[in-house]
Design a protein around this motif. Sequence first.
Motif, mmCIF file in Angstrom:
data_model
loop_
_atom_site.group_PDB
_atom_site.id
_atom_site.type_symbol
_atom_site.label_atom_id
_atom_site.label_comp_id
_atom_site.label_asym_id
_atom_site.label_seq_id
_atom_site.Cartn_x
_atom_site.Cartn_y
_atom_site.Cartn_z
ATOM 1 N N ALA A 172 9.499 33.526 -66.465
ATOM 2 C CA ALA A 172 11.000 33.577 -66.411
ATOM 3 C C ALA A 172 11.336 33.093 -64.673
ATOM 4 C CB ALA A 172 11.538 34.903 -66.696
ATOM 5 N N LYS A 173 10.580 33.673 -63.872
ATOM 6 C CA LYS A 173 10.855 33.434 -62.779
ATOM 7 C C LYS A 173 11.026 31.851 -62.193
ATOM 8 C CE LYS A 173 9.862 35.072 -57.898
ATOM 9 N NZ LYS A 173 8.839 35.874 -57.219
ATOM 10 N N GLU A 174 10.009 31.339 -62.780
ATOM 11 C CA GLU A 174 9.921 29.683 -62.501
ATOM 12 C C GLU A 174 11.226 29.136 -63.091
ATOM 13 O OE1 GLU A 174 6.302 27.964 -63.849
ATOM 14 O OE2 GLU A 174 5.118 29.197 -63.026
ATOM 15 N N VAL A 175 11.413 29.341 -64.481
ATOM 16 C CA VAL A 175 12.678 28.587 -64.953
ATOM 17 C C VAL A 175 13.996 28.884 -64.153
ATOM 18 C CG1 VAL A 175 14.241 28.505 -66.843
ATOM 19 C CG2 VAL A 175 11.678 28.685 -67.219
ATOM 20 N N LEU A 176 14.171 30.263 -63.711
ATOM 21 C CA LEU A 176 15.358 30.669 -63.047
ATOM 22 C C LEU A 176 15.436 30.061 -61.628
ATOM 23 C CD1 LEU A 176 15.595 34.433 -64.514
ATOM 24 C CD2 LEU A 176 17.062 32.478 -65.380
ATOM 25 N N GLN A 177 14.360 29.948 -61.043
ATOM 26 C CA GLN A 177 14.432 29.425 -59.694
ATOM 27 C C GLN A 177 14.630 27.823 -59.796
ATOM 28 O OE1 GLN A 177 10.422 30.248 -57.927
ATOM 29 N NE2 GLN A 177 11.242 32.244 -56.885
ATOM 30 N N ALA A 178 14.176 27.261 -60.707
ATOM 31 C CA ALA A 178 14.405 25.786 -60.912
ATOM 32 C C ALA A 178 15.747 25.602 -61.105
ATOM 33 C CB ALA A 178 13.446 25.258 -61.962
ATOM 34 N N ARG A 179 16.692 26.578 -61.891
ATOM 35 C CA ARG A 179 18.012 26.438 -62.252
ATOM 36 C C ARG A 179 18.884 27.181 -61.226
ATOM 37 N NH1 ARG A 179 18.754 25.148 -67.667
ATOM 38 N NH2 ARG A 179 20.964 24.672 -66.958
ATOM 39 N N GLY A 180 18.186 27.479 -60.163
ATOM 40 C CA GLY A 180 19.292 28.275 -59.056
ATOM 41 C C GLY A 180 19.621 29.501 -59.242
ATOM 42 N N MET A 181 19.045 30.228 -60.074
ATOM 43 C CA MET A 181 19.246 31.724 -60.389
ATOM 44 C C MET A 181 18.451 32.610 -59.984
ATOM 45 S SD MET A 181 22.368 31.532 -61.975
ATOM 46 C CE MET A 181 23.289 30.437 -62.910
ATOM 47 N N PRO A 182 18.700 33.179 -58.713
ATOM 48 C CA PRO A 182 17.549 34.168 -58.275
ATOM 49 C C PRO A 182 17.684 35.639 -58.925
ATOM 50 C CG PRO A 182 19.848 34.308 -56.909
ATOM 51 C CD PRO A 182 19.769 33.197 -57.916
ATOM 52 N N PRO A 183 16.508 36.429 -59.131
ATOM 53 C CA PRO A 183 16.562 37.514 -59.668
ATOM 54 C C PRO A 183 17.848 38.499 -59.265
ATOM 55 C CG PRO A 183 14.541 37.083 -58.993
ATOM 56 C CD PRO A 183 15.320 36.056 -58.428
ATOM 57 N N LEU A 184 18.239 39.334 -60.083
ATOM 58 C CA LEU A 184 19.307 40.206 -59.888
ATOM 59 C C LEU A 184 18.867 41.269 -59.424
ATOM 60 C CD1 LEU A 184 21.576 39.742 -63.231
ATOM 61 C CD2 LEU A 184 21.753 38.562 -61.052
ATOM 62 N N GLN A 185 19.681 42.319 -58.823
ATOM 63 C CA GLN A 185 19.368 43.599 -58.258
ATOM 64 C C GLN A 185 20.382 44.420 -59.050
ATOM 65 O OE1 GLN A 185 17.144 44.835 -55.494
ATOM 66 N NE2 GLN A 185 17.856 46.661 -56.553
ATOM 67 N N LEU A 186 19.782 45.294 -60.002
ATOM 68 C CA LEU A 186 20.406 46.190 -60.968
ATOM 69 C C LEU A 186 20.819 47.492 -59.925
ATOM 70 C CD1 LEU A 186 18.062 46.184 -63.917
ATOM 71 C CD2 LEU A 186 19.849 44.595 -63.298
ATOM 72 N N ALA A 187 22.372 47.678 -60.590
ATOM 73 C CA ALA A 187 22.678 48.653 -60.050
ATOM 74 C C ALA A 187 22.470 49.965 -60.843
ATOM 75 C CB ALA A 187 24.161 48.374 -59.969
ATOM 76 N N PRO A 188 22.918 51.036 -60.396
ATOM 77 C CA PRO A 188 22.846 52.480 -61.054
ATOM 78 C C PRO A 188 23.415 52.249 -62.398
ATOM 79 C CG PRO A 188 23.574 52.915 -58.745
ATOM 80 C CD PRO A 188 23.601 51.346 -58.808
ATOM 81 N N LYS A 189 22.737 52.780 -63.419
ATOM 82 C CA LYS A 189 22.984 52.877 -64.792
ATOM 83 C C LYS A 189 22.505 51.473 -65.560
ATOM 84 C CE LYS A 189 25.301 54.287 -68.763
ATOM 85 N NZ LYS A 189 25.186 53.097 -69.449
ATOM 86 N N GLU A 190 22.646 50.553 -64.779
ATOM 87 C CA GLU A 190 22.311 49.153 -65.493
ATOM 88 C C GLU A 190 21.010 49.047 -66.263
ATOM 89 O OE1 GLU A 190 24.311 45.465 -64.132
ATOM 90 O OE2 GLU A 190 23.349 46.216 -62.459
ATOM 91 N N GLY A 191 19.918 49.525 -65.862
ATOM 92 C CA GLY A 191 18.595 49.235 -66.724
ATOM 93 C C GLY A 191 18.932 50.184 -67.856
ATOM 94 N N LEU A 192 19.478 51.487 -67.835
ATOM 95 C CA LEU A 192 19.640 52.170 -68.886
ATOM 96 C C LEU A 192 20.534 51.451 -69.995
ATOM 97 C CD1 LEU A 192 18.427 54.729 -70.153
ATOM 98 C CD2 LEU A 192 20.409 55.815 -69.013
ATOM 99 N N ALA A 193 21.566 50.846 -69.521
ATOM 100 C CA ALA A 193 22.615 50.235 -70.406
ATOM 101 C C ALA A 193 22.026 49.083 -71.024
ATOM 102 C CB ALA A 193 23.821 49.766 -69.727
ATOM 103 N N LEU A 194 21.140 48.259 -70.528
ATOM 104 C CA LEU A 194 20.301 47.171 -71.150
ATOM 105 C C LEU A 194 19.439 47.592 -72.115
ATOM 106 C CD1 LEU A 194 19.636 45.333 -67.747
ATOM 107 C CD2 LEU A 194 21.301 44.605 -69.487
ATOM 108 N N ILE A 195 18.502 48.430 -71.867
ATOM 109 C CA ILE A 195 17.474 48.807 -72.787
ATOM 110 C C ILE A 195 17.734 49.963 -73.934
ATOM 111 C CG2 ILE A 195 15.970 48.187 -70.973
ATOM 112 C CD1 ILE A 195 14.813 51.008 -71.197
ATOM 113 N N ASN A 196 18.889 50.659 -73.790
ATOM 114 C CA ASN A 196 19.393 51.673 -74.713
ATOM 115 C C ASN A 196 20.425 50.886 -75.624
ATOM 116 O OD1 ASN A 196 20.173 55.228 -74.075
ATOM 117 N ND2 ASN A 196 18.212 53.993 -73.921
ATOM 118 N N GLY A 197 19.821 50.997 -77.014
ATOM 119 C CA GLY A 197 20.650 50.073 -77.993
ATOM 120 C C GLY A 197 19.802 49.689 -79.200
ATOM 121 N N THR A 198 20.597 49.288 -80.227
ATOM 122 C CA THR A 198 20.037 48.907 -81.480
ATOM 123 C C THR A 198 19.843 47.281 -81.661
ATOM 124 O OG1 THR A 198 22.170 48.922 -82.692
ATOM 125 C CG2 THR A 198 20.634 50.977 -82.599
ATOM 126 N N GLN A 199 19.774 46.673 -80.472
ATOM 127 C CA GLN A 199 19.910 45.132 -80.749
ATOM 128 C C GLN A 199 18.669 44.563 -81.476
ATOM 129 O OE1 GLN A 199 21.115 46.740 -77.589
ATOM 130 N NE2 GLN A 199 22.934 46.705 -78.701
#
Length: 521
Positions: A172-199
């Motif tokens: 993923a890092k290679e594709v996002l760097q090539a597209r000018g999209m650096p990794p995000l710094q997650l803020a409080p609660k975000e990780g949990l918001a992303l992985i909790n769910g029934t998607q």
Amino acid sequence: MKNFRYGTDKLTIGTAMALTRGRLHGTLSAKDRHKIDRSESFVKDIVAHNEVVYGINTGFGPLCDTIISPRDTANLQHNLLKSHAVGVGNPIPSPIAKTMMIIKAQALAQGYSGIQLRTLERIIWMAEQDIIPVVPAQGSVGASGDLAPLSHLFLPLIGLGQVHYKGDIVPAKEVLQARGMPPLQLAPKEGLALINGTQFIAAHAVHGLYRMYNVLEAADIIGAMSLEGLMGSYKPFDARLHQIRPFPGNQLVAHRLWQLLQPSEIANSHPDCGRVQDPYSLRCMPQVHGASRAAWLHLKELTEIEINAVTDNPIILGPHDTISGGNFHGQPLAIALDYATVGAAELGNIADRRCYLTIEGRYGLPKLLIKNAGLNSGFMIPQYTAAALVSENKTLCFPASADSIPTSLGQEDHVSMGSISGRKLNKVIDHLEYILAIELLYATQAMDFRRPLRSSEVLEACHALVRRQVSFASRDRIFSNDINALQKLISSGRFVQEANQAAETHNQPLTQTGYDAFNIS
């Protein structure tokens, strides 16, 4: 290209698939952006006031009583994604992973999850650009949501994991760097918001529903062709019979079969043939196919609630107003997925019985559907394949939702196993497409033995489509080639499309007014 507004517009099975296939473009409205920013501000306020809220400044699961310092709350979220990415097995198909992103975006856009706007924008951008994370199929118990698969789904946000991109699997890092999209710094609660769910569960339900709709439609058409080849009666599909046992699915199937068989020289050539009644696999198609439609409809109704719901935890309702609940629990879909799995398997079960009838040598058809049986085995062995697939489907009908194994040191002491239910439904449909392909192979061959009599315009159009793919068999050949060709014809939707176009051309609608709920939209 039309736009879909996440958080404002309602997702349906049809719109979710259209977004997945790039036929709709997903955006965020100004109103939704404001809701997301406002929700994030509530989380920041909680952190600033050292208010103890699960997952924001505490550990997770059995570590919920462990307090995390303000300076470590962001690292907590990154650690969460990494530690929970424990999926195993083959990757799920990339379209299902993309649907997971779409359903998660719909949930996060409603402003109850406390995430940063840029995080949601990155998810939507990746989906729009077809940069789709690699998600292993196994590892979710479907209770705190689909923790493991969702962790893999969102590792690319922080520059980790792999993605499907332009036909390859790459870091993923290679594709996002090539597209000018650096990794995000997650803020409080975000990780949990992303992985909790029934998607994960919900995305499998969406694809299962879309595919099951196609095979439900195909099963009626192929069943009608089998009935014609066997010179069965269309009288059991008379609407008056089904008015006195008015199950909507039964009535719809009866209407479709009646329309498919009108007018037919074959059907009208044997009014006084002496057959009192047909075997159940012919005359009970409305009851059996209709019951499978009822199972499909139940799952559709629940799935369309779920894909528009907020399923992470805790929920941020307002300033200092949070609830740690259980919206992430997969049980509402798990049971319905198991029910639909049985419904799909039964379509194959009855189709195999029609195959067997067709090769028995009854009703004026040659034994094994070939004139020189003996030197030629004819169509004996494809039914073995159908029987094997039907049997395998029966083993897949054990309800995953009937099981629960406690996890998280007992904190998660009841789990849904809905992720397994969703995967099993799609596996049963895989098998069902081949079973129906074998029935279609038999039915088309049987109809040829009724010449010069012709069936209805719709069924003749379907017969002609098959014959453009697979020729009449007068001697033995490698039938697996024929089965594979017809499976592709069915799974692509071309077979059902041909029937619908012919019905429209000849003013023989196969749908019935008042049964809109049974359609994909």
